[in-house]
Design a protein around this motif. Structure first.
Motif, PDB file in Angstrom:
ATOM      1  N   ASP A   7       6.144  -9.221   6.194  1.00 36.96           N
ATOM      2  CA  ASP A   7       5.811  -8.384   5.263  1.00 36.96           C
ATOM      3  C   ASP A   7       6.433  -7.701   4.204  1.00 36.96           C
ATOM      4  OD1 ASP A   7       3.327 -10.240   6.837  1.00 36.96           O
ATOM      5  OD2 ASP A   7       2.615  -8.925   7.879  1.00 36.96           O
ATOM      6  N   ASP A   8       7.408  -6.610   4.423  1.00 37.33           N
ATOM      7  CA  ASP A   8       7.216  -5.665   3.357  1.00 37.33           C
ATOM      8  C   ASP A   8       7.817  -6.856   2.385  1.00 37.33           C
ATOM      9  OD1 ASP A   8       6.009  -3.926   4.622  1.00 37.33           O
ATOM     10  OD2 ASP A   8       8.149  -2.963   5.294  1.00 37.33           O
ATOM     11  N   TYR A   9       8.517  -7.652   2.364  1.00 33.25           N
ATOM     12  CA  TYR A   9       9.476  -8.359   1.533  1.00 33.25           C
ATOM     13  C   TYR A   9       8.354  -9.033   0.595  1.00 33.25           C
ATOM     14  CZ  TYR A   9      14.533  -7.850   3.073  1.00 33.25           C
ATOM     15  OH  TYR A   9      15.695  -7.131   2.730  1.00 33.25           O
ATOM     16  N   LEU A  10       7.636  -9.452   1.400  1.00 35.22           N
ATOM     17  CA  LEU A  10       6.588 -10.837   1.216  1.00 35.22           C
ATOM     18  C   LEU A  10       5.897  -9.910  -0.375  1.00 35.22           C
ATOM     19  CD1 LEU A  10       5.547 -13.188   3.948  1.00 35.22           C
ATOM     20  CD2 LEU A  10       7.705 -13.341   1.931  1.00 35.22           C
ATOM     21  N   LYS A  11       5.414  -8.649   0.317  1.00 38.24           N
ATOM     22  CA  LYS A  11       4.176  -7.655  -0.409  1.00 38.24           C
ATOM     23  C   LYS A  11       4.967  -7.312  -1.321  1.00 38.24           C
ATOM     24  CE  LYS A  11       3.625  -4.278   2.175  1.00 38.24           C
ATOM     25  NZ  LYS A  11       2.814  -3.325   2.598  1.00 38.24           N
ATOM     26  N   ALA A  48      13.173 -17.970   2.954  1.00 38.00           N
ATOM     27  CA  ALA A  48      13.424 -19.528   2.192  1.00 38.00           C
ATOM     28  C   ALA A  48      13.500 -20.439   3.106  1.00 38.00           C
ATOM     29  CB  ALA A  48      15.031 -19.459   1.354  1.00 38.00           C
ATOM     30  N   ALA A  49      14.105 -19.911   4.289  1.00 38.70           N
ATOM     31  CA  ALA A  49      14.387 -21.197   5.442  1.00 38.70           C
ATOM     32  C   ALA A  49      13.292 -21.592   6.194  1.00 38.70           C
ATOM     33  CB  ALA A  49      14.896 -20.996   6.596  1.00 38.70           C
ATOM     34  N   GLN A  50      12.699 -20.204   6.525  1.00 42.37           N
ATOM     35  CA  GLN A  50      10.776 -20.586   6.926  1.00 42.37           C
ATOM     36  C   GLN A  50       9.839 -20.972   6.027  1.00 42.37           C
ATOM     37  OE1 GLN A  50       9.721 -17.025   8.818  1.00 42.37           O
ATOM     38  NE2 GLN A  50      10.826 -16.346   9.510  1.00 42.37           N
ATOM     39  N   GLY A  51      10.399 -21.340   4.159  1.00 47.14           N
ATOM     40  CA  GLY A  51       9.613 -21.874   3.886  1.00 47.14           C
ATOM     41  C   GLY A  51       8.436 -20.518   2.910  1.00 47.14           C
ATOM     42  N   LEU A  52       8.599 -19.085   3.171  1.00 51.17           N
ATOM     43  CA  LEU A  52       7.940 -18.714   2.433  1.00 51.17           C
ATOM     44  C   LEU A  52       8.320 -17.729   0.968  1.00 51.17           C
ATOM     45  CD1 LEU A  52       7.717 -16.108   5.571  1.00 51.17           C
ATOM     46  CD2 LEU A  52       6.112 -17.770   4.541  1.00 51.17           C
ATOM     47  N   SER A  62      10.800 -16.385  -5.947  1.00 52.05           N
ATOM     48  CA  SER A  62       9.216 -16.047  -6.376  1.00 52.05           C
ATOM     49  C   SER A  62       8.513 -17.078  -4.819  1.00 52.05           C
ATOM     50  CB  SER A  62       8.789 -17.258  -6.728  1.00 52.05           C
ATOM     51  OG  SER A  62       9.426 -18.710  -6.697  1.00 52.05           O
ATOM     52  N   LEU A  63       7.218 -16.264  -4.184  1.00 51.19           N
ATOM     53  CA  LEU A  63       6.801 -16.789  -3.489  1.00 51.19           C
ATOM     54  C   LEU A  63       6.336 -18.053  -3.613  1.00 51.19           C
ATOM     55  CD1 LEU A  63       4.297 -13.816  -2.654  1.00 51.19           C
ATOM     56  CD2 LEU A  63       6.651 -14.264  -1.500  1.00 51.19           C
ATOM     57  N   THR A  64       6.505 -18.643  -1.941  1.00 46.17           N
ATOM     58  CA  THR A  64       6.019 -19.993  -2.011  1.00 46.17           C
ATOM     59  C   THR A  64       4.089 -19.902  -1.680  1.00 46.17           C
ATOM     60  OG1 THR A  64       6.975 -20.631   0.241  1.00 46.17           O
ATOM     61  CG2 THR A  64       7.951 -20.928  -1.230  1.00 46.17           C
ATOM     62  N   PRO A  65       3.575 -20.967  -1.641  1.00 45.10           N
ATOM     63  CA  PRO A  65       1.821 -21.316  -1.102  1.00 45.10           C
ATOM     64  C   PRO A  65       1.850 -20.195   0.025  1.00 45.10           C
ATOM     65  CG  PRO A  65       2.324 -23.469  -2.905  1.00 45.10           C
ATOM     66  CD  PRO A  65       3.630 -22.443  -2.540  1.00 45.10           C
ATOM     67  N   ALA A  66       2.598 -20.748   0.906  1.00 47.39           N
ATOM     68  CA  ALA A  66       2.679 -20.253   2.632  1.00 47.39           C
ATOM     69  C   ALA A  66       3.002 -18.851   2.125  1.00 47.39           C
ATOM     70  CB  ALA A  66       3.499 -21.304   3.143  1.00 47.39           C
ATOM     71  N   GLY A  67       3.912 -18.998   0.802  1.00 50.54           N
ATOM     72  CA  GLY A  67       4.445 -17.527   1.022  1.00 50.54           C
ATOM     73  C   GLY A  67       3.017 -15.889   0.481  1.00 50.54           C
TER      74      GLY A  67
END
Length: 208
Positions: A7-11, A48-52, A62-67
């Motif tokens: 979450d910290d990375y994605l935020k 990236a392997a998780q598709g995030l 950059s974030l994917t739609p899921a990310g």
């Protein structure tokens, strides 16, 4: 991987492009998180392997739609908690960020929904940041960064970055907070609510 770390990375990636369009690089991500570049590179590969996230070597992250959906969910939690602490517990706007960082990972979805309802489904947090709705959608008004505004430009303060509590206190002491009107009178001065002209604290131009 621990959920809080993800979450910290994605935020952080979400925040980087929230108020400007240029994608984040791995080196910027490492600097923002105060981590070694090698650590960040390894984590980005896992995300990236998780598709995030979407990433190529030496390219931006950059974030994917899921990310983006997951980032919006945790940011919604964070900003609702900040709003709750200010409205219900009397916290100042410069005191809530660290508390929300802890609570966003611990409260239940049921409690979050109750907070949202009690607050009347707010659209913005105390710093003016948009609170994503339950579907991850946000509404932002057109804006201009204070540092990019020309002399004589007048506008309502929409948002103030919450990164530096000291800066928040300095701005508030000058009457520069969300909802007030400022007119740019010089490179380092503004007139607040049509009245007093005040000197901007350092870093304000990039935060308002």
């Amino acid at each position: 991987m621990p959920s809080a770390a993800v979450d910290d990375y994605l935020k952080t990636i979400y925040h980087h492009t929230e108020w400007q369009p240029v994608a984040m690089t791995s080196s910027q991500l490492a600097a923002e998180l105060a981590l070694a570049p090698s650590t960040v590179t390894e984590m980005v590969q896992k995300l990236a392997a998780q598709g995030l996230v979407s990433h190529r070597p030496y390219g931006p992250v950059s974030l994917t739609p899921a990310g983006e959906k997951r980032a919006a969910e945790i940011i919604r939690r964070h900003r609702l908690i900040e709003t709750w602490l200010v409205r219900e517990f009397g916290y100042a706007w410069d005191e809530v960020h660290d508390e929300a960082e802890v609570l966003e990972h611990t409260i239940s979805d049921r409690l979050l929904a109750g907070i949202d309802e009690r607050l009347g489904h707010p659209r913005y947090d105390p710093h003016g940041d948009a609170i994503p709705d339950a579907d991850g959608h946000v509404h932002r008004e057109p804006f201009v960064l204070l540092g990019d505004a020309r002399v004589d430009h007048t506008g309502r303060v929409l948002r103030v970055s919450d990164r530096d509590p000291g800066l928040l206190r300095a701005l508030e002491s000058r009457g520069i907070d969300v909802g007030h009107t400022v007119t740019v009178t010089g490179r380092e001065t503004v007139r607040v609510d049509g009245g007093t002209t005040v000197e901007l604290p350092p870093a304000a131009a990039a935060a308002v």
